[in-house]
Design a protein around this motif. Sequence first.
Motif, PDB file in Angstrom:
ATOM      1  N   LEU B  47     -35.504   2.365  47.191  1.00  0.00           N
ATOM      2  CA  LEU B  47     -34.679   3.573  47.053  1.00  0.00           C
ATOM      3  C   LEU B  47     -33.498   3.334  46.124  1.00  0.00           C
ATOM      4  CD1 LEU B  47     -34.723   4.993  50.690  1.00  0.00           C
ATOM      5  CD2 LEU B  47     -36.009   5.768  48.692  1.00  0.00           C
ATOM      6  N   THR B  48     -33.061   2.085  46.030  1.00  0.00           N
ATOM      7  CA  THR B  48     -31.977   1.783  45.088  1.00  0.00           C
ATOM      8  C   THR B  48     -32.499   1.779  43.653  1.00  0.00           C
ATOM      9  OG1 THR B  48     -30.956   0.447  46.793  1.00  0.00           O
ATOM     10  CG2 THR B  48     -30.114   0.177  44.566  1.00  0.00           C
ATOM     11  N   ARG B  49     -33.730   1.327  43.506  1.00  0.00           N
ATOM     12  CA  ARG B  49     -34.283   1.281  42.160  1.00  0.00           C
ATOM     13  C   ARG B  49     -34.801   2.641  41.677  1.00  0.00           C
ATOM     14  NH1 ARG B  49     -35.820  -3.765  39.070  1.00  0.00           N
ATOM     15  NH2 ARG B  49     -35.147  -2.173  37.659  1.00  0.00           N
ATOM     16  N   TRP B  50     -34.797   3.606  42.534  1.00  0.00           N
ATOM     17  CA  TRP B  50     -35.129   4.980  42.147  1.00  0.00           C
ATOM     18  C   TRP B  50     -33.859   5.560  41.528  1.00  0.00           C
ATOM     19  CZ3 TRP B  50     -37.586   8.807  46.211  1.00  0.00           C
ATOM     20  CH2 TRP B  50     -37.876  10.021  45.579  1.00  0.00           C
ATOM     21  N   PRO B  51     -33.819   5.714  40.187  1.00  0.00           N
ATOM     22  CA  PRO B  51     -32.530   6.024  39.546  1.00  0.00           C
ATOM     23  C   PRO B  51     -31.861   7.277  40.110  1.00  0.00           C
ATOM     24  CG  PRO B  51     -34.177   5.471  37.910  1.00  0.00           C
ATOM     25  CD  PRO B  51     -34.911   5.563  39.219  1.00  0.00           C
ATOM     26  N   ALA B  52     -32.651   8.287  40.512  1.00  0.00           N
ATOM     27  CA  ALA B  52     -32.051   9.523  41.022  1.00  0.00           C
ATOM     28  C   ALA B  52     -31.404   9.309  42.388  1.00  0.00           C
ATOM     29  CB  ALA B  52     -33.120  10.610  41.110  1.00  0.00           C
ATOM     30  N   VAL B  53     -31.806   8.285  43.121  1.00  0.00           N
ATOM     31  CA  VAL B  53     -31.261   8.045  44.458  1.00  0.00           C
ATOM     32  C   VAL B  53     -30.207   6.934  44.425  1.00  0.00           C
ATOM     33  CG1 VAL B  53     -31.809   7.410  46.840  1.00  0.00           C
ATOM     34  CG2 VAL B  53     -33.428   8.772  45.510  1.00  0.00           C
ATOM     35  N   HIS B  54     -30.581   5.798  43.852  1.00  0.00           N
ATOM     36  CA  HIS B  54     -29.682   4.666  43.653  1.00  0.00           C
ATOM     37  C   HIS B  54     -28.834   4.396  44.906  1.00  0.00           C
ATOM     38  CE1 HIS B  54     -27.182   2.214  40.614  1.00  0.00           C
ATOM     39  NE2 HIS B  54     -28.357   1.666  40.797  1.00  0.00           N
ATOM     40  N   LEU B  55     -29.509   4.109  45.987  1.00  0.00           N
ATOM     41  CA  LEU B  55     -28.919   4.117  47.320  1.00  0.00           C
ATOM     42  C   LEU B  55     -27.806   3.101  47.558  1.00  0.00           C
ATOM     43  CD1 LEU B  55     -29.288   5.451  50.140  1.00  0.00           C
ATOM     44  CD2 LEU B  55     -30.848   3.576  50.667  1.00  0.00           C
ATOM     45  N   LEU B  56     -28.102   1.825  47.376  1.00  0.00           N
ATOM     46  CA  LEU B  56     -27.151   0.779  47.778  1.00  0.00           C
ATOM     47  C   LEU B  56     -26.196   0.424  46.650  1.00  0.00           C
ATOM     48  CD1 LEU B  56     -29.555  -1.801  49.519  1.00  0.00           C
ATOM     49  CD2 LEU B  56     -28.189  -0.040  50.623  1.00  0.00           C
ATOM     50  N   PRO B  57     -24.977  -0.049  46.990  1.00  0.00           N
ATOM     51  CA  PRO B  57     -24.133  -0.668  45.963  1.00  0.00           C
ATOM     52  C   PRO B  57     -24.745  -2.009  45.540  1.00  0.00           C
ATOM     53  CG  PRO B  57     -23.099  -0.819  48.127  1.00  0.00           C
ATOM     54  CD  PRO B  57     -24.337  -0.008  48.301  1.00  0.00           C
ATOM     55  N   ASP B 451     -29.284  -1.731  38.042  1.00  0.00           N
ATOM     56  CA  ASP B 451     -28.970  -0.500  37.317  1.00  0.00           C
ATOM     57  C   ASP B 451     -29.707  -0.425  35.989  1.00  0.00           C
ATOM     58  OD1 ASP B 451     -27.875   1.749  36.286  1.00  0.00           O
ATOM     59  OD2 ASP B 451     -25.920   0.858  35.833  1.00  0.00           O
ATOM     60  N   MET B 452     -30.823   0.271  35.967  1.00  0.00           N
ATOM     61  CA  MET B 452     -31.589   0.342  34.722  1.00  0.00           C
ATOM     62  C   MET B 452     -30.971   1.291  33.697  1.00  0.00           C
ATOM     63  SD  MET B 452     -35.004   2.373  35.999  1.00  0.00           S
ATOM     64  CE  MET B 452     -35.810   2.559  34.407  1.00  0.00           C
ATOM     65  N   THR B 453     -29.829   1.940  34.063  1.00  0.00           N
ATOM     66  CA  THR B 453     -29.143   2.766  33.062  1.00  0.00           C
ATOM     67  C   THR B 453     -28.015   1.979  32.375  1.00  0.00           C
ATOM     68  OG1 THR B 453     -27.545   3.560  34.670  1.00  0.00           O
ATOM     69  CG2 THR B 453     -29.554   4.847  34.427  1.00  0.00           C
ATOM     70  N   PHE B 454     -27.690   0.792  32.901  1.00  0.00           N
ATOM     71  CA  PHE B 454     -26.654  -0.086  32.327  1.00  0.00           C
ATOM     72  C   PHE B 454     -25.310   0.613  32.178  1.00  0.00           C
ATOM     73  CE2 PHE B 454     -30.814  -1.245  30.513  1.00  0.00           C
ATOM     74  CZ  PHE B 454     -30.967  -2.489  31.076  1.00  0.00           C
ATOM     75  N   THR B 455     -24.944   1.426  33.154  1.00  0.00           N
ATOM     76  CA  THR B 455     -23.720   2.214  33.074  1.00  0.00           C
ATOM     77  C   THR B 455     -22.477   1.358  32.838  1.00  0.00           C
ATOM     78  OG1 THR B 455     -24.765   3.618  34.698  1.00  0.00           O
ATOM     79  CG2 THR B 455     -22.446   4.030  34.269  1.00  0.00           C
ATOM     80  N   ASP B 456     -22.388   0.218  33.527  1.00  0.00           N
ATOM     81  CA  ASP B 456     -21.158  -0.591  33.445  1.00  0.00           C
ATOM     82  C   ASP B 456     -21.186  -1.630  32.328  1.00  0.00           C
ATOM     83  OD1 ASP B 456     -20.439   0.804  35.695  1.00  0.00           O
ATOM     84  OD2 ASP B 456     -21.210  -0.738  37.065  1.00  0.00           O
ATOM     85  N   ALA B 457     -22.250  -1.643  31.537  1.00  0.00           N
ATOM     86  CA  ALA B 457     -22.368  -2.686  30.523  1.00  0.00           C
ATOM     87  C   ALA B 457     -21.547  -2.338  29.280  1.00  0.00           C
ATOM     88  CB  ALA B 457     -23.832  -2.882  30.159  1.00  0.00           C
ATOM     89  N   PRO B 465     -37.870   7.239  28.725  1.00  0.00           N
ATOM     90  CA  PRO B 465     -37.877   8.151  29.882  1.00  0.00           C
ATOM     91  C   PRO B 465     -39.059   7.906  30.814  1.00  0.00           C
ATOM     92  CG  PRO B 465     -37.546   9.364  27.830  1.00  0.00           C
ATOM     93  CD  PRO B 465     -37.808   7.956  27.444  1.00  0.00           C
ATOM     94  N   ALA B 466     -40.199   7.482  30.270  1.00  0.00           N
ATOM     95  CA  ALA B 466     -41.373   7.234  31.116  1.00  0.00           C
ATOM     96  C   ALA B 466     -41.060   6.175  32.175  1.00  0.00           C
ATOM     97  CB  ALA B 466     -42.556   6.795  30.258  1.00  0.00           C
ATOM     98  N   ALA B 467     -40.189   5.232  31.814  1.00  0.00           N
ATOM     99  CA  ALA B 467     -39.846   4.171  32.765  1.00  0.00           C
ATOM    100  C   ALA B 467     -39.120   4.758  33.979  1.00  0.00           C
ATOM    101  CB  ALA B 467     -38.989   3.115  32.083  1.00  0.00           C
ATOM    102  N   PHE B 468     -38.276   5.757  33.735  1.00  0.00           N
ATOM    103  CA  PHE B 468     -37.554   6.395  34.845  1.00  0.00           C
ATOM    104  C   PHE B 468     -38.525   7.148  35.749  1.00  0.00           C
ATOM    105  CE2 PHE B 468     -34.262   5.327  31.953  1.00  0.00           C
ATOM    106  CZ  PHE B 468     -33.124   5.151  32.726  1.00  0.00           C
ATOM    107  N   LEU B 469     -39.514   7.780  35.115  1.00  0.00           N
ATOM    108  CA  LEU B 469     -40.535   8.478  35.882  1.00  0.00           C
ATOM    109  C   LEU B 469     -41.281   7.493  36.790  1.00  0.00           C
ATOM    110  CD1 LEU B 469     -42.209  11.074  36.366  1.00  0.00           C
ATOM    111  CD2 LEU B 469     -43.714  10.296  34.512  1.00  0.00           C
ATOM    112  N   MET B 470     -41.633   6.345  36.213  1.00  0.00           N
ATOM    113  CA  MET B 470     -42.340   5.316  36.985  1.00  0.00           C
ATOM    114  C   MET B 470     -41.523   4.898  38.210  1.00  0.00           C
ATOM    115  SD  MET B 470     -45.207   4.337  35.501  1.00  0.00           S
ATOM    116  CE  MET B 470     -46.018   4.700  33.963  1.00  0.00           C
ATOM    117  N   MET B 471     -40.219   4.717  38.001  1.00  0.00           N
ATOM    118  CA  MET B 471     -39.388   4.244  39.118  1.00  0.00           C
ATOM    119  C   MET B 471     -39.225   5.313  40.186  1.00  0.00           C
ATOM    120  SD  MET B 471     -39.216   1.273  38.276  1.00  0.00           S
ATOM    121  CE  MET B 471     -38.363   0.683  39.731  1.00  0.00           C
ATOM    122  N   GLY B 472     -39.236   6.579  39.770  1.00  0.00           N
ATOM    123  CA  GLY B 472     -39.194   7.652  40.755  1.00  0.00           C
ATOM    124  C   GLY B 472     -40.469   7.674  41.590  1.00  0.00           C
ATOM    125  N   LEU B 473     -41.617   7.558  40.886  1.00  0.00           N
ATOM    126  CA  LEU B 473     -42.895   7.541  41.607  1.00  0.00           C
ATOM    127  C   LEU B 473     -42.976   6.319  42.520  1.00  0.00           C
ATOM    128  CD1 LEU B 473     -45.170   8.673  38.662  1.00  0.00           C
ATOM    129  CD2 LEU B 473     -44.799   9.908  40.803  1.00  0.00           C
TER     130      LEU B 473
END
Lengths: 180, 564
Positions: B47-57, B451-457, B465-473
């Motif tokens: 659930l953390t690796r699902w970018p839309a959810v990104h559950l845990l710190p 964080d596969m979006t690298f926000t803090d980098a 984008p396909a990679a994000f779809l994969m992680m959601g699925l």
Amino acid sequence: MAIFPPENRVWWNEPLHRPEIIWITVAFLWGLVMFFTMIYWHFSGQQNLSNEAYRIFPEVYAERTEAMAEKYTVRTETNLDIPVVHPKPGTDVYMLARLWEWWPILELEKGQEYRLHLSSLDWQHGFSLQPTNINVQVHPGYEMVMTITPTQAGEFGVVCNEFCGIGHHTMVGKIIVVDK
Amino acid sequence: MANELFRICPDTGFKIDRNAEKLIKANAVVAIVFLAVGGLFGLLVALTRWPAVHLLPAEWFYLALTAHGADVLLFWIVFFEIAMLYFTSSVLLNCRLATPKLAWGAFWLMLLGAVIANVAVLQGESSVMFTSYVPMQAAPHFYLGLILFAVGALVAVFIFFGTLVTAREERTYQGSVPLVTFGAITAAIIAVFTLASGAIILVPTFLWSLGLIGDIDPVTYKIVWWAMGHSSQQINVSVHVAIWYAIAAMLLGAKPLSEKVSRFAFLMYIMFLQLASAHHLLVEPGISSEWKIFNTSYALYLAVLGSLIHGMSVPGAIEAAQRRRGFTSGMFEWLRKAPWGNPAFSGMFMSLVFFGFIGGISGVVLGTEQLNIIMHNTLYVPGHFHGTVVAGTTLAFMAITYLVVPLIFRRDIILPGLARWQPYLFGIGVAGISLFMMGAGTLGVSRRHWDMTFTDAAIGFEYPPAAFLMMGLNGIFAIMAAVGGLAFVVVIVGSVLFGTRRDDAYSKAHPVLPPAGAVAVSTYGNEEALKIPGTIMLVTIFFAAFVLYYFVNWKYLSEVWPLS
């Protein structure tokens, strides 16, 4: 049945069935094909790791990388002023990994060969060049050298893909490939 | 005396040592507790690796990932394997278990080690991932816990060997050991090798964490650590293949097509699987290509050959048994009319198919020297091993649990409707996890990454984008697998506590295993009689998929920047 001792006490003398013989033969030959494909690729494929590597003290590696950066820095990027280094084609280029950065940013020319050196100053890191998708493990104390030829122009990310602590996901570097 | 020590199983006629029975129960129960805990951590990771959810710190993510690996890959699987070793030696050979007191000692030592390691991880100072690559350092008691666990497991393995010797001396069986026991022996032999490798590397690492040793070479650490880490997966393969044969035998009366071929295939595991440490060293500095090619291919793929043989023998045995029972119409009547509503069968057959198609093929591709360059440390790696160790091993272990509960715990399975669906929920969920992680890995997404979006980098990078779809699925299928896992825990724990007790009279009236029909089909004919067209078709489809996928990946590799 498989949960009881074999009914035929001399089971090792039973003849093999034809489908089994055929499948074992096919599977064995397929194994040979896969084995020799790896060897074949070393002679005719273009993507092989050289296995050229050296033991090195992290301080020495850092010095060499800094020396290269000093010589070839063309500008800096980001608010951290990370140097962008444009070394001469055909030469040795260095990138170091440390918690949590790839340093420096390299600017390479498309279609030119470079001897890319990789090593870590602290923990293990993973050099993952994206999106071309080249993934190599980077160890402290070992300097790996590979000859690399960028074939596309553009900006490429160097993601760290070996877990290296709490800042791991911020460890991204860059290789820029420019047309000559 | 004999009456006190043994009971006769009303379902199978086996003489069951009550000590062995208690130990099987204890190890299996603890195994399932660790499955529940580790599975929960796994869900949090997904659930953390699902970018839309990104559950845990981030901090909790790395902690959960470390705990997930240790609890399910090590503790769940090894505790269950010890239960299986006692089952395949003591029960299948009608023999008393050697040194039951020592076996309890081994059990408590393993439990102590597992608890210490979990405490170390939960304290937060040991989020080093299951692999704990040096020079990153965990708290000393993290290594200590793993060492105690390994020592306990090693003692249990030797009790298994002791029981085999006892059975031989006391002549509790005739002729050769059953094939299932033979498979367990291969697992135990590999276990000695892997546990010894674990000790060789973890003991010095423990001393290093205490400051008693100055330095541990990171490449050497990986070579030796993976002699434990990867080779121990081959224990799982041996055990779950033995379970495939066992379930096929118990439910359908399936007999191996050929004892010789099946045993030879197990022997290949002992002789070559230990080379698999190389799979983790294909892109490391300072290792020659000759070494890599020989070792990563298990010397000409001879261990893979073993698995390919089982891949025909197991479905072939089922088909032969079903055809003898009269399901002879067309190519696949035997498979259509198989007991798909029995979770032991459906779990076993899905384990076989997923292990072969998903885990097996991807493992060979990933372990090819040059192909590893485009996959190393991407999500392709966990995609592969969730295909082997979860869709393969864990699903097979779940399947046999549906027989262990009535036969050993002597309780009926409660909630049969839920039990019927459980293997499908879990199996298809895990197959999805594996495939979508492999998909994301093919697109380059890193494993063990918060964080596969690298926000803090400081320097950003964007995956396609396909990679994000994969992680959601991946996240959606992880929820499905978690529901299946929870259903398993509820059904099994509920059955053990509240299921109808199966005393002898009840068991005779409500048999778990199909009655004498099984025995009738177990006598099988000569070479001419063997007709397994359905299996031949399945194997052909598998082989075509294997060859195609293998060369597709070489095509991918050829598009990468030239390297030499």
